[in-house]
Design an enzyme around this catalytic site. Structure first.
Site, mmCIF file in Angstrom:
data_model
loop_
_atom_site.group_PDB
_atom_site.id
_atom_site.type_symbol
_atom_site.label_atom_id
_atom_site.label_comp_id
_atom_site.label_asym_id
_atom_site.label_seq_id
_atom_site.Cartn_x
_atom_site.Cartn_y
_atom_site.Cartn_z
ATOM 1 N N CYS A 1 4.660 12.186 0.937
ATOM 2 C CA CYS A 1 3.536 11.520 0.412
ATOM 3 C C CYS A 1 3.083 12.200 -0.791
ATOM 4 O O CYS A 1 2.631 11.868 -1.808
ATOM 5 C CB CYS A 1 2.225 11.465 1.453
ATOM 6 S SG CYS A 1 1.005 10.493 0.740
ATOM 7 N N CYS B 1 3.831 8.814 -2.224
ATOM 8 C CA CYS B 1 2.679 8.013 -2.558
ATOM 9 C C CYS B 1 1.715 8.613 -3.709
ATOM 10 O O CYS B 1 1.211 7.831 -4.713
ATOM 11 C CB CYS B 1 1.623 8.006 -1.197
ATOM 12 S SG CYS B 1 2.573 7.873 0.346
ATOM 13 N N LYS C 1 3.541 8.627 -7.116
ATOM 14 C CA LYS C 1 4.003 7.293 -7.280
ATOM 15 C C LYS C 1 2.566 6.551 -7.967
ATOM 16 O O LYS C 1 2.831 5.917 -8.906
ATOM 17 C CB LYS C 1 4.540 6.680 -6.297
ATOM 18 C CG LYS C 1 4.807 5.112 -6.330
ATOM 19 C CD LYS C 1 5.073 4.213 -5.114
ATOM 20 C CE LYS C 1 3.750 4.091 -4.267
ATOM 21 N NZ LYS C 1 4.162 3.747 -3.003
ATOM 22 N N TYR D 1 10.570 -2.144 -1.153
ATOM 23 C CA TYR D 1 9.282 -1.997 -2.023
ATOM 24 C C TYR D 1 9.343 -0.786 -2.885
ATOM 25 O O TYR D 1 8.805 -0.647 -3.993
ATOM 26 C CB TYR D 1 8.016 -1.664 -1.079
ATOM 27 C CG TYR D 1 8.073 -0.402 -0.159
ATOM 28 C CD1 TYR D 1 7.422 0.681 -0.601
ATOM 29 C CD2 TYR D 1 8.772 -0.283 1.106
ATOM 30 C CE1 TYR D 1 7.265 1.917 -0.082
ATOM 31 C CE2 TYR D 1 8.570 0.869 1.676
ATOM 32 C CZ TYR D 1 8.010 2.058 1.223
ATOM 33 O OH TYR D 1 7.901 3.151 2.179
ATOM 34 N N HIS E 1 -19.450 -13.734 -6.885
ATOM 35 C CA HIS E 1 -18.848 -14.592 -7.921
ATOM 36 C C HIS E 1 -19.453 -13.883 -9.182
ATOM 37 O O HIS E 1 -20.621 -13.393 -9.116
ATOM 38 C CB HIS E 1 -19.424 -15.861 -7.772
ATOM 39 C CG HIS E 1 -19.068 -16.786 -8.961
ATOM 40 N ND1 HIS E 1 -17.756 -17.357 -9.044
ATOM 41 C CD2 HIS E 1 -19.844 -17.107 -10.093
ATOM 42 C CE1 HIS E 1 -17.732 -18.040 -10.205
ATOM 43 N NE2 HIS E 1 -18.935 -18.074 -10.872
ATOM 44 N N GLU F 1 -13.269 -13.923 -4.048
ATOM 45 C CA GLU F 1 -14.070 -14.729 -3.424
ATOM 46 C C GLU F 1 -13.431 -16.190 -3.044
ATOM 47 O O GLU F 1 -13.743 -16.699 -2.087
ATOM 48 C CB GLU F 1 -15.016 -15.473 -4.536
ATOM 49 C CG GLU F 1 -14.476 -16.318 -5.844
ATOM 50 C CD GLU F 1 -15.543 -16.608 -6.531
ATOM 51 O OE1 GLU F 1 -16.291 -17.613 -6.513
ATOM 52 O OE2 GLU F 1 -15.555 -16.168 -7.837
#
Length: 452
Positions: free
Chosen positions: A43, A48, A51, A178, A435, A440
């Site tokens: 990681c 992670c 990346k 991925y 909003h 939303e």
């Protein structure tokens, strides 16, 4: 029997470090930890963290284009990879030192060496030292899998991307998971000409079909040469570049070829056979719900177990191990409803079941919308986001949530809390919208688009 340590951890990644630190600082255990490379594991050092920093870097070219359309006088120049790379490695050094410091503060003895099992209670280090421990925790992670084919060594893996002296002009990425898809988006964003081969019918196998199709379409629209149903047939060196013949008969020379065809557990040459530890079909350490192997004194957490290969999961498994073994509180970390994110561009955030999984389990309702977000619709960009809720027809519980949008990873973390608490569609609907936001839409989808 007297042992040198109460706990000896093999591996200095996220799961092993968390377990070592908690056992020492909270349970008062005498703990040793061996790491043969760099503290922080996949990681922090080659996964992670670097990346995600590259994801940030790769997004600025598009953002500067958007800024110009909004009226700012900006222009993207060339990306200075050496400058970024120097800063990146400085940051990784800083994070590694934090890991070391926190372990030392907790009282953990660090051994910068490779460790192998000699028996259920003994580890031998590459320094020649041997230590005994009441409990041993294996947390050695995994590594990229390179296909067994002629000249495969000409390619690189995701580990090597962060070590480029300079960015290639062109790259072929082989794989559809991925990592392959994230790297395709990152390198494309940094100005590299990217081709991606995947032998399957669609990238991101195992994820929600609608979401993966949305992402693939966006990648193609952005200029990534995504070729499905395609694999490498032959390859050979051509100077410093690589000549590739594809399974569809086409030929091309690329500056680099990146294998992103999966990962395997780091269980080779660990002495697991000496200790009697059982391995699974892909070389993973087989454990029970408490991360215990079939050898009572030996446990394993993280990617080496072949369960969910996510850093936060390894950390939770490590903490649960300490609760179970050193605090007398048997704790099994639940691998259900674990949220995650794929850092393609746009991002994909998910939690719970895919539509395909849910409809095989029970009758469902699917609520889904796709729209042009305000920020980019204003400047007449065509990209769309996707929001999707999968709901049990009988109980109205939300079984899964899938978001494809900028900052989807940030949004899914909040949605995951509600879904883990058992939120129903009615409770989503009764929540007032914020909003104007993209998120939303999660509380304004009133009518299912289909049932199954």
């Amino acid at each position: 029997m007297t042992f040198d340590y109460d706990l000896f951890v093999i591996g200095g990644g996220s799961g092993g470090v968390r377990a070592a630190r908690l056992a020492a600082s909270e349970a008062g255990a005498k703990v040793g930890l061996a790491e043969e490379y760099r503290m922080g594991g996949t990681c922090v050092i080659r996964g992670c963290v670097p990346k995600k920093l590259m994801v940030f870097a790769s997004g600025y070219r598009e953002l500067m284009g958007q800024a110009a359309d909004y009226g700012w006088d900006v222009k993207a120049g060339d990306f200075d990879w050496p400058k970024f790379r120097a800063h990146l490695h400085s940051e990784l050094d800083r994070l590694e030192q934090i890991y070391r410091t926190n372990l030392e503060k907790a009282g953990v003895t660090i051994h910068d060496a490779r460790a192998e099992l000699e028996d259920p209670h003994t580890v031998k280090l590459s320094t020649g030292e041997t230590f005994t421990a009441r409990h041993i925790l294996v947390a050695v992670g995994g590594h990229p899998d390179v296909p067994d084919r002629p000249n495969a060594e000409l390619g690189i893996t995701s580990n090597d991307v962060f070590l480029f002296d300079e960015l290639p002009k062109s790259i072929l990425i082989v794989g559809g998971g991925y990592i392959a898809s994230e790297m395709a988006c990152i390198l494309h964003g940094l100005g590299v000409e990217v081709t991606q081969f995947y032998r399957g019918a669609q990238i991101l196998r195992g994820f929600d079909d609608e979401a993966r199709g949305h992402i693939a379409s966006t990648m193609v629209e952005d200029g990534i040469n995504l070729r499905l149903g395609t694999d490498v047939l032959e390859m050979k060196a051509e100077g410093d570049a690589i000549w590739v013949k594809a399974s569809d008969g086409s030929e091309r020379v690329y500056d680099k070829l990146l294998w992103a065809t999966g990962r395997k557990p780091n269980t080779g040459n660990l002495g697991l056979d000496k200790a009697g530890v059982k391995l699974g079909r892909r070389g993973e350490i087989v454990v029970d719900q408490y991360s215990q192997t079939d050898v009572p004194s030996i446990y394993a957490v993280g990617d080496v177990t072949g369960r969910l290969q996510l850093t936060p999961v390894a950390i939770r498994e490590g903490a649960a191990f300490v609760e179970t073994v050193f605090k007398g509180n048997p704790t099994a970390f639940s691998h259900d409803l674990v949220p995650g994110a794929v850092f393609t561009q746009p991002e994909y955030g998910y939690v719970g079941m895919t539509e395909e999984e849910a409809r095989d389990a029970e009758a469902i309702e699917v609520y889904c919308t796709s729209f042009r977000p305000m920020q980019t619709a204003y400047i007449e960009r065509t990209e769309r986001v996707m929001m999707k809720l999968i709901v049990s027809k009988e109980t109205q519980k939300v079984l899964g949530c899938h978001i494809v949008a900028d900052h989807a990873g940030e949004m899914i973390q909040m949605a995951a809390i509600a879904i883990r608490m058992g939120a129903t569609k009615e409770q989503f609907d009764s929540t007032c919208a914020v909003h104007p936001t993209m998120a939303e839409e999660l509380v304004t989808m009133k009518t299912p688009v289909r049932t199954a």
